[in-house]
Scaffold this motif. Sequence first.
Motif, PDB file in Angstrom:
ATOM      1  N   CYS A   1       0.855  -1.185   0.000  1.00 21.02           N
ATOM      2  CA  CYS A   1       0.000   0.000   0.000  1.00 21.02           C
ATOM      3  C   CYS A   1       0.890   1.234   0.000  1.00 21.02           C
ATOM      4  CB  CYS A   1      -0.899   0.007   1.229  1.00 21.02           C
ATOM      5  SG  CYS A   1      -1.839   1.540   1.362  1.00 21.02           S
TER       6      CYS A   1
ATOM      7  N   CYS B   1      -0.197   3.439   3.461  1.00 18.59           N
ATOM      8  CA  CYS B   1       0.008   3.039   4.859  1.00 18.59           C
ATOM      9  C   CYS B   1       1.031   1.915   5.008  1.00 18.59           C
ATOM     10  CB  CYS B   1      -1.315   2.640   5.514  1.00 18.59           C
ATOM     11  SG  CYS B   1      -1.934   1.029   4.999  1.00 18.59           S
TER      12      CYS B   1
ATOM     13  N   TYR C   1       0.929  -1.124   4.134  1.00 19.01           N
ATOM     14  CA  TYR C   1       0.387  -2.470   4.286  1.00 19.01           C
ATOM     15  C   TYR C   1       1.010  -3.373   3.215  1.00 19.01           C
ATOM     16  CZ  TYR C   1      -3.129  -6.194   4.366  1.00 19.01           C
ATOM     17  OH  TYR C   1      -3.776  -7.393   4.433  1.00 19.01           O
TER      18      TYR C   1
ATOM     19  N   CYS D   1      -6.054  -1.742  -0.583  1.00 14.35           N
ATOM     20  CA  CYS D   1      -5.563  -1.938   0.779  1.00 14.35           C
ATOM     21  C   CYS D   1      -6.716  -2.193   1.733  1.00 14.35           C
ATOM     22  CB  CYS D   1      -4.807  -0.684   1.201  1.00 14.35           C
ATOM     23  SG  CYS D   1      -4.229  -0.755   2.888  1.00 14.35           S
TER      24      CYS D   1
ATOM     25  N   GLN E   1      -6.495  -1.897   4.830  1.00 15.03           N
ATOM     26  CA  GLN E   1      -6.317  -1.012   5.979  1.00 15.03           C
ATOM     27  C   GLN E   1      -6.823   0.405   5.700  1.00 15.03           C
ATOM     28  OE1 GLN E   1      -4.973  -2.269   9.005  1.00 15.03           O
ATOM     29  NE2 GLN E   1      -5.378  -4.108   7.834  1.00 15.03           N
ATOM     30  N   CYS E   2      -6.547   0.918   4.508  1.00 16.44           N
ATOM     31  CA  CYS E   2      -6.886   2.320   4.248  1.00 16.44           C
ATOM     32  C   CYS E   2      -7.646   2.537   2.948  1.00 16.44           C
ATOM     33  CB  CYS E   2      -5.613   3.172   4.273  1.00 16.44           C
ATOM     34  SG  CYS E   2      -4.572   2.991   2.813  1.00 16.44           S
TER      35      CYS E   2
END
Length: 85
Positions: free
Chosen positions: A9, A12, A14, A25, A27-28
């Motif tokens: 990513c 972030c 990841y 991603c 996560q974000c």
Amino acid sequence: MAKINYKICPRCNYITQDNVPGRYCSQCGEKLLKSCKQCRAPISNPFALHCPECGGHYHLVGELSPAEASAGPIGMAQALRAFAK
Ligand SMILES: [Zn+2]
Ligand SMILES: [Zn+2]
């Protein structure tokens, strides 16, 4: 032994293996990078910050504010602590 490539990513940091399904991603929500933006070399080292082929940066340098750029899982916690003061 098969060579494993990675998706990272750019926002972030990841990391996931290239053979794991999904383009974004988890996560974000940023679109994962699976190869160098400049020379399209696959990402074989998930911890690399720069492409070993052309030196291009994998992450969103210059496209994010410094605060955002450092807001990985750890940077985010630091940012939240700073706001709480
Ligand atoms: Zn992300
Ligand atoms: Zn490159």
